[in-house]
Scaffold this active site. Structure first.
Site, PDB file in Angstrom:
ATOM      1  N   LYS A 169       0.848  -1.197   0.000  1.00  0.00           N
ATOM      2  CA  LYS A 169       0.000   0.000   0.000  1.00  0.00           C
ATOM      3  C   LYS A 169       0.881   1.244   0.000  1.00  0.00           C
ATOM      4  O   LYS A 169       1.585   1.524   0.965  1.00  0.00           O
ATOM      5  CB  LYS A 169      -0.897   0.049   1.241  1.00  0.00           C
ATOM      6  CG  LYS A 169      -1.957   1.136   1.108  1.00  0.00           C
ATOM      7  CD  LYS A 169      -2.532   1.585   2.409  1.00  0.00           C
ATOM      8  CE  LYS A 169      -1.964   2.865   2.927  1.00  0.00           C
ATOM      9  NZ  LYS A 169      -2.005   4.026   2.035  1.00  0.00           N
ATOM     10  N   GLU A 244       9.372   0.622  10.967  1.00  0.00           N
ATOM     11  CA  GLU A 244      10.411   1.636  10.749  1.00  0.00           C
ATOM     12  C   GLU A 244       9.744   2.981  10.955  1.00  0.00           C
ATOM     13  O   GLU A 244       8.990   3.452  10.098  1.00  0.00           O
ATOM     14  CB  GLU A 244      10.977   1.526   9.333  1.00  0.00           C
ATOM     15  CG  GLU A 244      11.712   0.221   9.049  1.00  0.00           C
ATOM     16  CD  GLU A 244      13.011   0.086   9.829  1.00  0.00           C
ATOM     17  OE1 GLU A 244      13.457   1.061  10.469  1.00  0.00           O
ATOM     18  OE2 GLU A 244      13.581  -1.010   9.822  1.00  0.00           O
ATOM     19  N   CYS A 278      13.740  10.167   7.297  1.00  0.00           N
ATOM     20  CA  CYS A 278      13.689   9.657   8.679  1.00  0.00           C
ATOM     21  C   CYS A 278      15.010   9.836   9.401  1.00  0.00           C
ATOM     22  O   CYS A 278      15.045  10.211  10.562  1.00  0.00           O
ATOM     23  CB  CYS A 278      13.255   8.194   8.674  1.00  0.00           C
ATOM     24  SG  CYS A 278      14.221   7.185   7.553  1.00  0.00           S
ATOM     25  N   GLU A 380       9.752  15.150  16.196  1.00  0.00           N
ATOM     26  CA  GLU A 380      10.494  14.924  14.965  1.00  0.00           C
ATOM     27  C   GLU A 380      10.268  16.106  14.017  1.00  0.00           C
ATOM     28  O   GLU A 380       9.123  16.451  13.715  1.00  0.00           O
ATOM     29  CB  GLU A 380      10.011  13.632  14.291  1.00  0.00           C
ATOM     30  CG  GLU A 380      10.776  13.343  13.016  1.00  0.00           C
ATOM     31  CD  GLU A 380      10.319  12.070  12.306  1.00  0.00           C
ATOM     32  OE1 GLU A 380       9.149  11.680  12.451  1.00  0.00           O
ATOM     33  OE2 GLU A 380      11.153  11.482  11.599  1.00  0.00           O
TER      34      GLU A 380
HETATM   35  P1  NAD Z   1       2.090   7.861   8.074  1.00  0.00           P
HETATM   36  O1  NAD Z   1       2.205   6.966   9.261  1.00  0.00           O
HETATM   37  O2  NAD Z   1       1.099   8.934   8.115  1.00  0.00           O
HETATM   38  O3  NAD Z   1       1.769   6.999   6.768  1.00  0.00           O
HETATM   39  C1  NAD Z   1       2.574   5.918   6.350  1.00  0.00           C
HETATM   40  C2  NAD Z   1       1.702   4.903   5.635  1.00  0.00           C
HETATM   41  O4  NAD Z   1       0.784   4.344   6.576  1.00  0.00           O
HETATM   42  C3  NAD Z   1       0.849   5.492   4.525  1.00  0.00           C
HETATM   43  O5  NAD Z   1       0.767   4.572   3.457  1.00  0.00           O
HETATM   44  C4  NAD Z   1      -0.508   5.660   5.205  1.00  0.00           C
HETATM   45  O6  NAD Z   1      -1.583   5.673   4.308  1.00  0.00           O
HETATM   46  C5  NAD Z   1      -0.548   4.436   6.097  1.00  0.00           C
HETATM   47  N1  NAD Z   1      -1.446   4.538   7.250  1.00  0.00           N
HETATM   48  C6  NAD Z   1      -1.900   5.679   7.855  1.00  0.00           C
HETATM   49  N2  NAD Z   1      -2.746   5.360   8.867  1.00  0.00           N
HETATM   50  C7  NAD Z   1      -2.813   4.005   8.913  1.00  0.00           C
HETATM   51  C8  NAD Z   1      -3.501   3.080   9.737  1.00  0.00           C
HETATM   52  N3  NAD Z   1      -4.305   3.493  10.728  1.00  0.00           N
HETATM   53  N4  NAD Z   1      -3.343   1.762   9.499  1.00  0.00           N
HETATM   54  C9  NAD Z   1      -2.527   1.330   8.524  1.00  0.00           C
HETATM   55  N5  NAD Z   1      -1.854   2.159   7.684  1.00  0.00           N
HETATM   56  C10 NAD Z   1      -1.980   3.483   7.879  1.00  0.00           C
HETATM   57  O7  NAD Z   1       3.556   8.430   7.834  1.00  0.00           O
HETATM   58  P2  NAD Z   1       4.033   9.466   6.723  1.00  0.00           P
HETATM   59  O8  NAD Z   1       3.661  10.835   7.156  1.00  0.00           O
HETATM   60  O9  NAD Z   1       3.594   8.982   5.379  1.00  0.00           O
HETATM   61  O10 NAD Z   1       5.626   9.280   6.790  1.00  0.00           O
HETATM   62  C11 NAD Z   1       6.479  10.082   7.528  1.00  0.00           C
HETATM   63  C12 NAD Z   1       7.029   9.319   8.714  1.00  0.00           C
HETATM   64  O11 NAD Z   1       7.710   8.144   8.263  1.00  0.00           O
HETATM   65  C13 NAD Z   1       8.066  10.093   9.491  1.00  0.00           C
HETATM   66  O12 NAD Z   1       7.825   9.950  10.871  1.00  0.00           O
HETATM   67  C14 NAD Z   1       9.376   9.408   9.133  1.00  0.00           C
HETATM   68  O13 NAD Z   1      10.403   9.544  10.081  1.00  0.00           O
HETATM   69  C15 NAD Z   1       8.940   8.008   8.975  1.00  0.00           C
HETATM   70  N6  NAD Z   1       9.912   7.254   8.172  1.00  0.00           N
HETATM   71  C16 NAD Z   1      10.670   6.296   8.795  1.00  0.00           C
HETATM   72  C17 NAD Z   1      11.623   5.585   8.078  1.00  0.00           C
HETATM   73  C18 NAD Z   1      12.462   4.524   8.740  1.00  0.00           C
HETATM   74  O14 NAD Z   1      12.999   3.689   8.017  1.00  0.00           O
HETATM   75  N7  NAD Z   1      12.566   4.487  10.046  1.00  0.00           N
HETATM   76  C19 NAD Z   1      11.799   5.845   6.719  1.00  0.00           C
HETATM   77  C20 NAD Z   1      11.025   6.842   6.126  1.00  0.00           C
HETATM   78  C21 NAD Z   1      10.063   7.522   6.861  1.00  0.00           C
END
Ligand code: NAD
Length: 476
Positions: A169, A244, A278, A380
């Site tokens: 997804k 992650e 991240c 963050e």
């Molecule tokens: P997000 O959690 O809002 O969304 C990530 C994904 O999860 C999207 O596809 C979203 O549609 C889905 N999602 C949202 N709510 C959900 C739910 N209730 N159940 C299942 N799936 C759901 O995050 P974002 O804003 O897209 O990404 C930014 C974040 O990602 C930052 O905190 C960043 O640090 C982190 N990040 C971490 C890494 C790592 O490897 N540690 C890498 C890249 C980004």
């Protein structure tokens, strides 16, 4: 055919489709179906049907498909990068890096496909054991918008090589690059149903994926709070999770560091991908002795950064990916100004006006003397804002670096081996770079501790995390 599943009823177009727009210009690019739990169920059926055949292939056969896909991605890297920049906003140069990084990952896993980690254990007169790695079954990848191509690679590379089938997804603002890559994988010979992309919101598609009983592993990258929700939803199901999550990486610059190199490290470490990474440098600690000279050079470099549409040449920072992301960053900086919690040395505002509207641009920002209670040090910062603080010694730097609920990455800039060892031993993080920050090649394990997540991506550990061991005990 590789399945690409989503809502298909076009009667109520707004309700059934997600519009993808360029964050630099607001221009409509394309639309994708807004999927539902029924679409997830159909994708799981497709994956289930494909599981037996895919599992039966040898690892080398699966690796060859990944290898072939990597070659096609390299051939088409400019087109894929263009799509990525259009939907995500990042400068084209960075998008090209990311697409090549995806090919690197597939090649890496194709390469290790010849190396079996199965083992035989001889137990003398009691017998012999054979320990084999089996695929888990149907796995899911839920990915964010900040690096949609590389993160897709981190998950599908090891999962597919290990013999699993998958649902993926993408985030709602960046589904197009992943769909393009899926088409390439199909051309490279990936059988129907092995990789299924379901577009849609987190609440409908994401939650349906986590709750589906036939999906045995979920690998999620995204926000900490979403990760916690997923952990709660999966609790008691026996599902395996890789999480992650966010980070607040510290960068420590000691007085013996090469200042110019460290300044460039901070610029790339913080402002790459418009700060939406991240493991970006999110807190910078500089030794008192060099702080003035360092900050002066850094300020000049921050002021020199060129912001604009990522498709234009010479751009250092594109827009932020969405209005919401920009509001969040602007809110953190406004709070700091209102509460006099630090001094703005560069930037500090949204970029608006005829050159920028309606894009979501924010100025590269440098803030000094940030007070400990500020949101900039406790949340963050997922955008182009860099807080810099001076510290009297290494012990203080390490103590401040560890003042975080996260533990993704950290870096120290020094030429002193003892300093390196002290930071490596004492700073809480999944990776410690020395005279580097941000670099994550496919060979090295990557992931956080504490609230930055659970599990590791990349390297042979990721491959193991997508398989289970099964033991045959032969009693003679
Ligand atoms: P997000 O959690 O809002 O969304 C990530 C994904 O999860 C999207 O596809 C979203 O549609 C889905 N999602 C949202 N709510 C959900 C739910 N209730 N159940 C299942 N799936 C759901 O995050 P974002 O804003 O897209 O990404 C930014 C974040 O990602 C930052 O905190 C960043 O640090 C982190 N990040 C971490 C890494 C790592 O490897 N540690 C890498 C890249 C980004």
């Amino acid at each position: 055919m590789l399945m690409r599943i989503g809502g298909t009823d076009t009667a109520g177009i707004d309700e059934y489709w997600i519009e993808v727009k360029n964050p630099a210009t607001g221009t409509f690019i394309d639309r994708v179906p807004s999927g539902t739990s029924e679409d997830v169920a159909r994708a799981v059926e497709a994956a289930d049907a494909a599981t037996g055949g895919w599992k039966k292939k040898t690892m080398r056969e699966r690796g060859m498909i990944l290898f072939h896909a990597a070659a096609l991605v390299r051939e088409q890297h400019k087109d894929i990068a263009q799509v990525l920049t259009e939907e995500q906003g990042k400068p084209l140069r960075e998008a090209i890096d990311e697409v090549r990084g995806f090919a690197n990952i597939l090649e890496y896993y194709a390469g290790i496909s010849a190396r079996s980690s199965d083992e035989t254990i001889r137990l003398g007169t009691s017998g012999d054991c054979m320990v084999v790695h089996e695929p888990i079954g149907i796995c899911a990848a839920i990915i964010p918008w900040n690096m949609p191509v590389i993160i897709m690679g981190w998950k599908i590379g090891p999962a597919l090589l290990a013999g699993n089938t998958m649902l993926l997804k993408p985030a709602s603002t960046t589904p197009l690059s992943g769909l393009k890559l899926a088409t390439i994988l199909e051309k490279a010979g990936l059988p129907p149903g092995v990789l299924n992309i379901v577009t849609g919101s987190g609440e409908s598609v994401g939650e349906a994926i986590v709750r589906h009983p036939l999906i045995r592993k979920v690998s999620f990258t995204g926000d900490c709070s979403t990760g916690k929700k997923i952990q709660a939803m999966a609790s008691g199901t026996g599902k395996e999770l890789t999480l992650e999550l966010g980070g607040s990486d510290p960068m420590i610059v000691m007085d013996d560091a090469d200042i110019d190199r460290a300044v460039e490290g901070a610029i790339r470490g913080r402002f790459y991908n418009t700060g939406q990474t991240c493991t970006a440098v999110k807190r910078l600690y500089v030794h008192d002795k060099i702080a003035d000279a360092f900050v002066k050079k850094l300020q000049k470099r921050v002021e020199s950064l060129k912001v604009g549409n990522g498709l234009e040449p010479g751009i250092d920072l594109g827009p932020m990916n969405s209005a919401g992301q920009r509001e969040r960053i602007a809110g953190m900086v406004t709070d700091l100004i209102d509460k006099a919690e630090g001094a703005i040395l560069a930037g500090g505002c949204s970029l608006t006006g005829p050159m920028f509207d309606p894009g979501y641009f924010y100025s590269p920002t440098l803030v000094s003397d940030v007070r400990p209670g500020s949101r900039l040090l406790n949340e963050e910062i997922f955008g182009p804002v860099l807080p810099v603080m001076s510290v009297p010694d290494l012990e203080t730097a390490i103590r401040e670096a560890n003042r975080s609920r996260y533990g993704l990455g950290a870096s120290v800039w020094t030429n002193n081996l003892a300093t390196t060892k002290q930071v490596f031993d004492q700073v809480h993080a999944g990776i410690i770079w020395v005279n580097r920050h941000l670099t994550v090649p496919p060979e090295i394990p990557f992931g956080g501790i504490n609230e930055s997540g659970i599990g590791r991506e990349n390297g042979s550990r990721a491959l193991e995390s997508y398989s289970r061991t099964k033991t045959l005990f032969l009693g003679w």
